[in-house]
Motif scaffolding. Structure first.
Motif, PDB file in Angstrom:
ATOM      1  N   ALA A 224      32.611   4.730 -29.654  1.00 50.52           N
ATOM      2  CA  ALA A 224      32.960   4.891 -31.064  1.00 50.52           C
ATOM      3  C   ALA A 224      34.383   5.424 -31.213  1.00 50.52           C
ATOM      4  O   ALA A 224      35.151   4.950 -32.059  1.00 50.52           O
ATOM      5  CB  ALA A 224      31.968   5.832 -31.748  1.00 50.52           C
ATOM      6  N   ALA A 225      34.740   6.391 -30.396  1.00 52.85           N
ATOM      7  CA  ALA A 225      36.087   6.952 -30.476  1.00 52.85           C
ATOM      8  C   ALA A 225      37.133   5.910 -30.091  1.00 52.85           C
ATOM      9  O   ALA A 225      38.208   5.834 -30.686  1.00 52.85           O
ATOM     10  CB  ALA A 225      36.195   8.180 -29.574  1.00 52.85           C
ATOM     11  N   THR A 226      36.813   5.091 -29.089  1.00 54.48           N
ATOM     12  CA  THR A 226      37.747   4.047 -28.665  1.00 54.48           C
ATOM     13  C   THR A 226      37.916   2.991 -29.749  1.00 54.48           C
ATOM     14  O   THR A 226      39.030   2.516 -30.003  1.00 54.48           O
ATOM     15  CB  THR A 226      37.250   3.391 -27.368  1.00 54.48           C
ATOM     16  OG1 THR A 226      37.096   4.404 -26.350  1.00 54.48           O
ATOM     17  CG2 THR A 226      38.240   2.348 -26.871  1.00 54.48           C
ATOM     18  N   LEU A 227      36.814   2.608 -30.410  1.00 54.75           N
ATOM     19  CA  LEU A 227      36.900   1.654 -31.511  1.00 54.75           C
ATOM     20  C   LEU A 227      37.765   2.215 -32.643  1.00 54.75           C
ATOM     21  O   LEU A 227      38.591   1.504 -33.232  1.00 54.75           O
ATOM     22  CB  LEU A 227      35.506   1.325 -32.032  1.00 54.75           C
ATOM     23  CG  LEU A 227      34.579   0.545 -31.097  1.00 54.75           C
ATOM     24  CD1 LEU A 227      33.205   0.380 -31.735  1.00 54.75           C
ATOM     25  CD2 LEU A 227      35.169  -0.813 -30.770  1.00 54.75           C
ATOM     26  N   GLY A 228      37.554   3.473 -32.953  1.00 51.41           N
ATOM     27  CA  GLY A 228      38.357   4.106 -33.991  1.00 51.41           C
ATOM     28  C   GLY A 228      39.833   4.118 -33.634  1.00 51.41           C
ATOM     29  O   GLY A 228      40.696   3.905 -34.497  1.00 51.41           O
TER      30      GLY A 228
ATOM     31  N   ALA B 148      41.352   0.623 -34.218  1.00 51.17           N
ATOM     32  CA  ALA B 148      41.607   0.382 -35.633  1.00 51.17           C
ATOM     33  C   ALA B 148      42.798   1.199 -36.113  1.00 51.17           C
ATOM     34  O   ALA B 148      43.645   0.715 -36.875  1.00 51.17           O
ATOM     35  CB  ALA B 148      40.359   0.720 -36.453  1.00 51.17           C
ATOM     36  N   LEU B 149      42.895   2.445 -35.646  1.00 51.90           N
ATOM     37  CA  LEU B 149      43.984   3.314 -36.069  1.00 51.90           C
ATOM     38  C   LEU B 149      45.338   2.774 -35.609  1.00 51.90           C
ATOM     39  O   LEU B 149      46.332   2.836 -36.349  1.00 51.90           O
ATOM     40  CB  LEU B 149      43.766   4.721 -35.512  1.00 51.90           C
ATOM     41  CG  LEU B 149      44.845   5.765 -35.866  1.00 51.90           C
ATOM     42  CD1 LEU B 149      44.909   5.957 -37.373  1.00 51.90           C
ATOM     43  CD2 LEU B 149      44.542   7.089 -35.162  1.00 51.90           C
TER      44      LEU B 149
ATOM     45  N   ILE C  24      40.089  -4.176 -32.068  1.00 51.36           N
ATOM     46  CA  ILE C  24      38.898  -3.489 -31.558  1.00 51.36           C
ATOM     47  C   ILE C  24      38.499  -4.045 -30.194  1.00 51.36           C
ATOM     48  O   ILE C  24      38.167  -3.295 -29.265  1.00 51.36           O
ATOM     49  CB  ILE C  24      37.747  -3.636 -32.572  1.00 51.36           C
ATOM     50  CG1 ILE C  24      38.087  -2.837 -33.839  1.00 51.36           C
ATOM     51  CG2 ILE C  24      36.426  -3.173 -31.973  1.00 51.36           C
ATOM     52  CD1 ILE C  24      37.110  -3.043 -34.971  1.00 51.36           C
TER      53      ILE C  24
END
Length: 275
Positions: free
Chosen positions: A16-20, A23-24, A56
């Motif tokens: 989840a942190a990597t996906l965020g 996107a960031l 992503i």
């Protein structure tokens, strides 16, 4: 991908942190492009459906590489330098096909009345559609210099004029023209006064030619067809031509509906006068 790799070295982070992070990174990149006047808001928003999934996926790929190998940051630098070269090499194998857009409208007026209004027409009422108000080039009026083959039609848009030398003058059945000059396809939304992205400066969307065909339906009715042939040198074309097709159809519809209103009004007045 590089961000996902660095973020998960030497400590593996959550998916989840990597996906965020992926996107960031893309939001930040969009902010830089907007802030430095390299792009406008409309095109950045249009790019989101294809850019964000790739961002992503790239972040997840970087995470997987970081967890599966012991590759050092020096190798990542090599990859970063190689990626622009690979992107440039893609342009050597891509092609730019020509697309045809057809829009039709039925007019309660004979071909002769419709013909008079496709040659030139007065101001079209201000647009109500949101995409025209957002900056997409919007047709305003048309005028013509001369008659017959060799005449020049000027179709005025909010971003400038289309200059259209007439190649076929078959009154009242067909009017065809080349596009000698064209304005920008849109005005970008931006905090800056003037934004000139490469895809606008280089005319990535180029109209080649167009035509009007008038089909006599009998009983004083005419089917009016508007066609545009264009090329669009932005990839993936399967995605971007969805937007260009919608825009050109909207432009066609605005012009054809205006011609329809004018021709029908002319015919109604002539009928009343004849009586």
């Amino acid at each position: 991908m590089v961000a996902g790799f660095v973020y998960n070295r030497p400590v593996s982070r959550s998916t989840a942190a990597t996906l965020g992070l992926g996107a960031l990174v893309m939001v930040a990149a969009g902010g830089v492009l907007l802030g430095l006047a390299f792009e406008g808001l409309i095109c950045l928003v249009m790019a989101v459906p294809i850019v964000m999934p790739l961002a992503i996926a790239g972040a997840l790929l970087g995470k997987w590489i970081a967890e599966a190998t012991r590759v050092g940051l020096a190798h990542v630098t090599t990859v970063v330098l190689a990626l622009p070269l690979l992107a440039g090499a893609e342009s050597l194998v891509t092609t730019t096909p020509e697309y045809e857009i057809l829009t039709t409208v039925d007019v309660a007026a004979p071909p002769a009345a419709v013909w008079r209004r496709i040659i030139e027409f007065p101001d079209i009422p201000p647009p109500e559609e949101w995409f025209f108000r957002a900056g997409i080039a919007c047709p305003l009026r048309a005028r013509i210099e001369g008659t017959g083959v060799g005449a020049v039609r000027h179709c005025e848009f909010t971003t400038g004029d289309f200059v259209e030398p007439i190649t076929v003058w078959d009154e009242p059945r067909r009017l065809a023209f080349d596009v000698a000059e064209q304005p920008d396809p849109m005005v970008e939304l931006s905090p800056w006064r003037h934004v000139h992205p490469p895809h606008l400066v280089d005319r990535s969307l180029r109209s080649r030619r167009g035509e009007f065909r008038l089909v006599d339906l009998g009983d004083g009715r005419t089917r009016l067809e508007g066609r545009t042939w264009y090329v669009f040198d932005i990839h993936p074309q399967g995605y971007w031509t969805l937007w260009s097709d919608l825009s050109i159809h909207a432009i066609h519809r605005r012009v054809l509906d205006h011609v329809k209103r004018l021709a029908e009004a002319d015919t109604a007045r002539e009928t009343v006068t004849a009586r």
